[in-house]
Write a protein that holds these residues in place. Structure first.
Motif, PDB file in Angstrom:
ATOM      1  N   GLY A 236       0.821  -1.221   0.000  1.00 26.23           N
ATOM      2  CA  GLY A 236       0.000   0.000   0.000  1.00 26.23           C
ATOM      3  C   GLY A 236       0.846   1.259   0.000  1.00 26.23           C
ATOM      4  O   GLY A 236       0.394   2.321  -0.423  1.00 26.23           O
ATOM      5  N   HIS A 237       2.092   1.112   0.461  1.00 27.32           N
ATOM      6  CA  HIS A 237       2.947   2.294   0.554  1.00 27.32           C
ATOM      7  C   HIS A 237       4.040   2.307  -0.506  1.00 27.32           C
ATOM      8  O   HIS A 237       5.043   3.008  -0.381  1.00 27.32           O
ATOM      9  CB  HIS A 237       3.477   2.448   1.979  1.00 27.32           C
ATOM     10  CG  HIS A 237       2.342   2.520   2.955  1.00 27.32           C
ATOM     11  ND1 HIS A 237       1.560   3.649   3.088  1.00 27.32           N
ATOM     12  CD2 HIS A 237       1.764   1.579   3.728  1.00 27.32           C
ATOM     13  CE1 HIS A 237       0.582   3.391   3.951  1.00 27.32           C
ATOM     14  NE2 HIS A 237       0.684   2.139   4.352  1.00 27.32           N
ATOM     15  N   ILE A 238       3.819   1.548  -1.575  1.00 24.87           N
ATOM     16  CA  ILE A 238       4.671   1.698  -2.759  1.00 24.87           C
ATOM     17  C   ILE A 238       4.212   2.978  -3.455  1.00 24.87           C
ATOM     18  O   ILE A 238       3.014   3.212  -3.632  1.00 24.87           O
ATOM     19  CB  ILE A 238       4.514   0.479  -3.703  1.00 24.87           C
ATOM     20  CG1 ILE A 238       5.173  -0.754  -3.070  1.00 24.87           C
ATOM     21  CG2 ILE A 238       5.117   0.781  -5.076  1.00 24.87           C
ATOM     22  CD1 ILE A 238       5.056  -2.020  -3.903  1.00 24.87           C
ATOM     23  N   ALA A 248      -1.667   8.339   4.814  1.00 21.63           N
ATOM     24  CA  ALA A 248      -1.703   8.228   6.288  1.00 21.63           C
ATOM     25  C   ALA A 248      -0.315   7.958   6.862  1.00 21.63           C
ATOM     26  O   ALA A 248      -0.046   8.265   8.021  1.00 21.63           O
ATOM     27  CB  ALA A 248      -2.664   7.123   6.707  1.00 21.63           C
ATOM     28  N   CYS A 249       0.602   7.392   6.061  1.00 22.72           N
ATOM     29  CA  CYS A 249       1.946   7.060   6.562  1.00 22.72           C
ATOM     30  C   CYS A 249       2.854   8.277   6.584  1.00 22.72           C
ATOM     31  O   CYS A 249       3.958   8.213   7.109  1.00 22.72           O
ATOM     32  CB  CYS A 249       2.573   5.962   5.712  1.00 22.72           C
ATOM     33  SG  CYS A 249       3.146   6.517   4.092  1.00 22.72           S
ATOM     34  N   GLY A 250       2.411   9.401   5.991  1.00 23.75           N
ATOM     35  CA  GLY A 250       3.230  10.608   6.006  1.00 23.75           C
ATOM     36  C   GLY A 250       3.932  10.872   4.681  1.00 23.75           C
ATOM     37  O   GLY A 250       4.334  11.996   4.404  1.00 23.75           O
ATOM     38  N   GLY A 253       1.802  10.066  -2.529  1.00 26.68           N
ATOM     39  CA  GLY A 253       1.731   9.287  -3.749  1.00 26.68           C
ATOM     40  C   GLY A 253       1.700   7.778  -3.564  1.00 26.68           C
ATOM     41  O   GLY A 253       1.899   7.024  -4.515  1.00 26.68           O
ATOM     42  N   CYS A 254       1.425   7.297  -2.321  1.00 27.79           N
ATOM     43  CA  CYS A 254       1.340   5.849  -2.088  1.00 27.79           C
ATOM     44  C   CYS A 254       0.111   5.276  -2.800  1.00 27.79           C
ATOM     45  O   CYS A 254      -0.908   5.960  -2.950  1.00 27.79           O
ATOM     46  CB  CYS A 254       1.188   5.541  -0.605  1.00 27.79           C
ATOM     47  SG  CYS A 254       2.570   6.045   0.408  1.00 27.79           S
ATOM     48  N   LEU A 255       0.192   3.995  -3.180  1.00 29.07           N
ATOM     49  CA  LEU A 255      -0.949   3.304  -3.803  1.00 29.07           C
ATOM     50  C   LEU A 255      -2.207   3.464  -2.958  1.00 29.07           C
ATOM     51  O   LEU A 255      -3.300   3.753  -3.468  1.00 29.07           O
ATOM     52  CB  LEU A 255      -0.604   1.813  -3.968  1.00 29.07           C
ATOM     53  CG  LEU A 255      -1.710   0.932  -4.560  1.00 29.07           C
ATOM     54  CD1 LEU A 255      -2.069   1.385  -5.976  1.00 29.07           C
ATOM     55  CD2 LEU A 255      -1.275  -0.539  -4.562  1.00 29.07           C
TER      56      LEU A 255
HETATM   57 ZN    ZN Z   1       1.766   5.542   2.502  1.00 33.67          ZN
END
Ligand code: ZN
Length: 394
Positions: A236-238, A248-250, A253-255
């Motif tokens: 999800g964070h690629i 949400a991870c900061g 452009g994450c998936l």
């Molecule tokens: Zn992310």
């Protein structure tokens, strides 16, 4: 706490796992394990003595003397707890992981570990009071974030405020008085598919969960691949676009920032306000907010704006998946999770991108399918997780 009986050696552990996956006769077990007839019988008799298995009549003759059947103790009970971002599912299963009772309710992961875990324990208690189990042999738990599998704790989970390093495994194990294991929700879904779903006879596959977040369960040679610290499959964070929305991870452009459940709801509301979808605008006016289910409903009614949203998301998932397929060469890809209920429009888009972008050798024999297990994948997978632990040599 009553000590749960455990297998005493690797042969007993193997036999218990085989019995979990279907009762067999002594002769059939002899065909698949590397043990002499007499040694096999010694180990099986010992499992009966330990209360882990019991005789189950005689098998049909294979030409000679009829062989005795063996099954797991019918008193064996596992619990599976699947904690999602917006729901808790709890089930009690037999040793063979057959679901005896399943409760599901809305919940908010943001209420924090104390409240959410207490609720999960109460739900197990409710199934217990219904007479489904007195003692539990073990409990498996899935949570919607990265988990240090060795320690049994979530680590900096983006959508789980207050859960960082909370001792989930210890808390649940103590509350329920049995062995406990915790993993992320995507890995337990993959285990559920491996045990009871479309991946039943597939040793190497990927399960892509598209729910509030997006993640990937990686199964290699019939086992979950977790990586060195437990974060393998966190796709999800690629990053799919340097200039994309903030996640949400900061990062940006994450998936997941494009096509998790939250992103889809946001995009749908923007589309409705901009006049791009009559059906979504109607729904927004009534409900005040939109969800992934609203997009699915509008698309099912042929709304072009909703269909375009799903295609767009499917294309981005497909792009990431095409890279994974080139890298991993799986035998099957399963799409699961709440957003997967967008159904065939989503599946068609993902398929078209993956088949176009990956090499023919990788895709020539690669089914890409929607999960058919629905909400039971997580709880069965959680039960499978703990059964793998309980049925391992001490
Ligand atoms: Zn992310």
């Amino acid at each position: 706490m009553k000590r749960t009986a455990r297998p005493e050696n690797v042969h007993q552990a193997t036999l218990l796992r085989l019995l979990r996956d279907g009762g067999r006769s002594r002769a059939e077990l002899g065909d698949v394990v590397d043990l002499s007839r007499s040694k096999l019988n010694v180990e099986l008799d010992r499992l009966v003595e330990l209360g882990l298995a019991e005789p189950d009549g005689l098998a049909a003759s294979r030409g000679g003397r009829r062989s005795g059947r063996v099954r797991l103790s019918p008193r064996t009970r596992f619990a599976g707890i699947d904690i999602g971002a917006t729901s808790i599912d709890v089930a009690v299963t037999t040793g063979e992981l057959e679901v005896l009772g399943h409760l599901s309710e809305r919940a908010d992961i943001r209420e924090g570990p104390a409240a959410v875990l207490e609720r999960a324990v109460e739900l197990v208690g409710k199934l217990r009071r219904e007479g489904l189990c007195s003692e539990l042999n073990g409990v498996g738990i899935g949570v919607p974030g990265p988990v240090s599998f060795a320690e049994g704790v979530p680590v900096v989970p983006p959508i789980m405020p207050g859960w960082d390093r909370y001792p989930v495994r210890e808390t649940i194990g103590q509350e329920l008085g049995c062995p406990a294991m915790v993993d992320n929700d995507v890995n337990i879904m993959a285990l559920g598919e491996l045990h009871a779903g479309l991946a039943k006879n597939v040793d190497d596959f990927l399960l892509v969960k598209i729910g509030t977040g997006i993640g990937c369960g990686i199964v290699v040679d019939g086992k979950i691949y977790r990586g060195v610290s437990g974060s393998a499959g966190d796709i999800g964070h690629i990053r799919v676009d340097d200039l994309g929305p903030v996640c949400a991870c900061g990062n940006s452009g994450c998936l997941e920032a494009y096509f998790g459940g939250a992103a889809l709801a946001r995009e749908a509301a923007a589309l409705a306000r901009a006049g791009g979808s009559a059906r979504l605008a109607e729904r927004l006016a009534v409900a005040g907010a939109l969800t992934g289910e609203d997009v699915a409903a509008a698309a099912a009614q042929g709304d072009p704006g909703a269909i375009a949203l799903i295609r767009d998301g499917g294309r981005r998932v497909g792009q990431v998946l095409a890279s994974l397929v080139s890298f991993f060469n799986p035998g099957l890809v399963i799409i699961a999770g709440g957003v997967a209920r967008l159904g065939h429009v989503l599946l068609a888009e993902i398929r078209s991108v993956v088949y176009r972008r990956s090499l023919p050798l990788a895709t020539g024999n690669l089914p890409i399918v929607l999960s058919e297990l629905g909400d039971t994948a997580g709880v069965v997978g959680a039960a499978r997780l703990i059964s793998d632990h309980v049925y391992s040599a001490t």
